[in-house]
Scaffold this active site. Structure first.
Site, short mmCIF file in Angstrom:
data_model
loop_
_atom_site.label_atom_id
_atom_site.label_comp_id
_atom_site.label_asym_id
_atom_site.label_seq_id
_atom_site.Cartn_x
_atom_site.Cartn_y
_atom_site.Cartn_z
CD GLU A 155 -2.87 0.81 2.47
OE1 GLU A 155 -3.18 1.79 3.14
OE2 GLU A 155 -3.26 -0.35 2.73
CG ASP A 156 1.58 3.00 3.13
OD1 ASP A 156 0.66 3.43 2.44
OD2 ASP A 156 1.48 2.79 4.35
#
Length: 816
Positions: A155-156
């Site tokens: 996600e990051d």
């Protein structure tokens, strides 16, 4: 150089710091990390992955940058020590697990999150480390903890699920993928985004429950550090926690986690009430703890005399639970019957019942307060005996009696089973806990609408508590206040559809009759009978509601298509337009303009009253209807009523103007505020097309919304107009005010009304009406109907009224 990027909704908005990074050397086993960590350069030797070697050295954490706040980052040795401490917990709980999988996940995590920081100023890697710490304390296996360390990688960072699968295996990749939010997909609104993320997580949870356990650990740490975010983000995340994650923890039997999540969220959703309640509970704490100490001492003596081996604990009820009791019963804190509680934990089930008899002989039990969840466990496998007793000074206290195993399940729920698991197989008890998830995922296939899915989920997260029986003795478990309709659908969908009457314990009852524990229910059916829309007003179970909605949708849609076809044909004849020369492709093109799938969807929308036939015809044949429409818009034509209407009248009847409710993409639909909830500016709203009446606008929190919006075709987007644009216009009217009813629950004392009216008047708010209603025990309800401009104004006024001494609560009554 520091470069900022937006963070995921739940995290602390880290910034990325560009730095030189390093990585471990290549692995000679299947876990080849050099591809993931291209600039490898470790001084320490790689540990052998087959041995939990003590020579392992995690990568050094970059030192704080000079431009960062002093003491905002922890030094690398502290973080390394915390990681090693977490490993020690895993090794103590699960000595057979492979710790190297966790070590390499940690290296990977540090490598890819290097330079990122949270809103608190901490290195971002503190977050996955704390998530792993929570999982270790829950006695989760190394696969789950490795996935917990990696849960934000996809996600990051620029890591892909394939990267995770290649280096850590398909199982870890599946768990990480299940936890990862759908941030790459654009959704129409935040609600759709939330619904699809929850749906995705639950789908992954069906095959591996560790997905939701990691998500709960992630949410727990985010809630513990929520003070570093902006207030509006705090509110949103806290509300989501109360609506979804705390009930989800409860459904999985994780009582301790549920309690902490609720109290953390309560602090942000209602900070004033949280502070006030904390003060009230603290004032009672000293006396309460002394009372509990005396009870515990007496009970321990009696247990010893009876030769019963057990340990005794005491507690004061959690703040959020107290608040729920206060709202439900409008009572002061000192009248909450289970404010003080004792827990007796025994060795065997037989000892539980022996302790119960001992308690009832020593203290007087409160009638109707005994519950046996050992013989009849809750659906989340919770087991315990509950009884309420009267102690010295008529103080009531609750007692919970359970075995050690029952206590572990009650506190840790489904996570407790991992302590004993040597493999990844799900036990029969785990399967029983997840049965409701599998059913929900089956029903969700019929739910194309995200809001419908979320409403179903929120209903289903609350445990079923009514145990009923068929005439042959089969147990049917239903939600609290379940009805014969819920019972019928629990047996079979066809039985539910054909239900005409019901008998409970041999007596005929209405279909809306609320069933109670032990009721024997007999359903009468009739071939060809169909569900009624009224059933949605009292059906409680997700299964019943979704089956009713599905049947109504199918049949209402068929009828709407017929009506839409007739309306379009009649309007076409009025303007002398031949529809025969247009093909299905032409209608599909118009349907696409409205965001619909095909011609049938368009006709259904017309039949429901959602789309104007004139607008559709004008799209089909541009200018064909303008001859009739233009005169109404020309103020120069004598007798033109529309042109001479005031702006206020236009706003009320046509939804026009910047200070009004506006319908997206529609010009000729009547818009009005629903009386059941009376939404005001600033509230989230939703429109529902009613035949012959126009668009009813409801607050999203309105209890009627879930029953009304089962027909997705009749929902329409509405929004509040821009008041700034109205204010800028010459001769602009005053801002619209909305009548709102407030009920103030307070102690009955002189001078209260004077104080209330002074606060309201000083705020510049008009009072339409005032009424007082005496309650019990010196409590009075004061009802005000005031005029407010928007939600922010109402919130400020409510907070000021709550500060008056003696005020217990200020409630907004939706219906006036």
């Amino acid at each position: 150089m520091v470069t900022a990027r937006p963070d995921a909704p739940d995290s602390g908005s880290p910034a990325v710091v560009s730095q030189q990074t390093s990585a471990p050397p290549t692995s000679e086993t299947g876990m080849e990390l050099e591809a993931a960590l291209p600039s490898a350069s470790f001084t320490s030797a790689r540990p052998d992955l087959d041995e939990p070697s003590g020579t392992f050295a995690p990568p050094k954490i970059p030192t704080p940058q000079p431009d960062l706040p002093p003491n905002s980052l922890e030094n690398s040795s502290t973080i390394e020590n915390r990681f090693e401490g977490m490993l020690a917990i895993v090794n103590a709980n699960r000595p057979q697990d492979d710790l190297n999988l966790i070590r390499w996940a940690w290296i990977f995590c540090v490598q890819h999150h290097t330079g990122q920081k949270r809103a608190s100023g901490e290195p971002y890697i503190i977050h996955p480390l704390e998530v792993a710490q929570v999982l270790a304390e829950w006695k989760m296996d190394s696969t789950a903890i490795a996935a917990g360390l990696l849960h934000d990688a996809v996600e990051d960072t620029d890591v892909t699920p394939n990267d995770i699968a290649k280096r850590f295996g398909e199982q870890v990749a599946h768990i990480v993928e299940g936890v990862t939010k759908l941030d790459k997909i654009k959704f129409a609104n935040r609600e759709d985004h939330q619904a699809e993320n929850i749906r995705k997580m639950l789908l992954a949870m069906v095959t591996d429950v560790r997905v939701v356990i990691i998500k709960l650990a992630d949410r727990l740490h985010n809630m513990r550090t929520l003070e570093h975010l902006k207030p509006e983000k705090q509110q949103r995340i806290a509300r989501e926690t109360l609506e979804v994650y705390a009930p989800l923890a409860h459904r999985l039997g994780m009582g301790k986690l549920r309690g902490e999540l609720e109290d953390l969220a309560f602090r942000y959703t209602d900070p004033f009430q949280y502070t006030q309640l904390t003060t009230e509970v603290d004032s009672l704490r000293g006396e309460g703890e002394a009372f509990l100490t005396r009870i515990v001492s007496t009970l321990e003596t009696k247990l010893k005399e009876a030769n019963i081996s057990a340990r005794v604990e005491s507690r004061i009820k959690r703040l959020f639970s107290i608040q729920q009791k206060l709202q439900a019963h409008s009572i002061p804190v000192d009248q909450v019957y289970d404010l003080f509680a004792i827990r007796v934990i025994t060795k065997t089930e037989q000892d539980c019942y022996a302790v119960l008899g001992l308690l009832h002989s020593a203290w007087r039990p409160v009638p109707g307060r005994f519950k046996d969840f050992i013989a009849m466990p809750r659906p989340n496998m919770y087991q315990s005996l509950h009884t309420t007793l009267i102690g010295e000074g008529t103080h009531q206290f609750e007692v919970q009696i359970r075995t050690e195993d029952m206590h572990e399940v009650a506190e840790e729920g489904i996570a407790a089973h991992w302590k004993y698991k040597a493999s990844d197989n799900v036990s029969a008890a785990d399967e029983q806990r997840l049965a409701w998830v599998r059913q929900l995922m089956e029903w969700q296939r019929e739910m194309s609408d995200p809001n419908e899915f979320m409403s179903t989920l929120k209903v289903d997260l609350y445990p079923a508590e009514v145990y009923t029986f068929t005439p042959k003795g089969k147990v049917i478990v239903l939600p609290k206040d379940g009805t014969p309709v819920d019972f019928a659908y629990a047996i079979h969908t066809d039985v539910g559809h054909a239900t005409t009457a019901a008998k409970v314990n041999g007596r005929i009852v209405p279909l809306r009759h609320k069933l109670r524990n032990g009721d024997i229910v007999e359903i009468t059916t009739q071939t060809g009978h169909n569900p009624s829309r009224d059933w949605l007003s009292f059906a409680k179970s997700s299964r019943a509601r979704n089956k009713i909605k599905h049947w109504l949708n199918e049949n209402q849609r068929t009828r709407a298509i017929e009506i839409g076809t007739k309306l379009l044909d009649r309007e076409a004849r009025k303007y002398k337009i031949s529809l025969h020369k247009y093909t299905t492709a032409d209608f599909d093109r118009i349907a696409n303009d409205y965001g619909l799938g095909n011609e049938q969807d368009l006709l259904a929308g017309i039949g429901f009253g959602k789309y104007s036939t004139r607008q559709v015809l004008n799209k089909l044949e541009p200018g064909a209807t303008m001859a009739a429409e233009n005169p109404a818009a020309d103020p120069a034509i004598p007798g033109n009523t529309f042109a001479h209407m005031s702006d206020a009248v236009k706003r009320v009847f046509f939804g026009k103007g910047s200070d009004s409710l506006q319908v997206e993409g529609q010009d000729d639909l009547l818009v009005y505020r629903a009386r059941c909830c009376n939404p005001i500016r600033g509230e989230e709203i939703i429109g529902y097309v009613t035949r012959g009446k126009g668009v009813a606008v409801h607050a999203r929190s309105c209890p009627n919304v879930q029953n009304l919006l089962y027909e997705a075709d009749r929902r329409i987007e509405v929004e509040w107009g821009d008041p700034a644009r109205t204010a800028a216009q010459p001769n602009a009217p005053k801002p619209t005010t909305y009548p709102v009813k407030l009920t103030i629950v307070c102690d009955d004392r002189s001078g209260l009304l004077k104080e209330f009216t002074a606060i309201i008047s000083e705020d510049g708010t008009n009072i339409r009406s005032l009424d007082t209603k005496p309650a019990v025990d010196g409590v009075v309800n004061v009802d005000f109907v005031i005029e407010t401009v928007d939600l922010r104004h109402l919130t400020r006024l409510s907070q000021n009224l709550r500060k008056v001494p003696g005020v217990r609560d200020v409630q907004r009554i939706q219906k006036i």
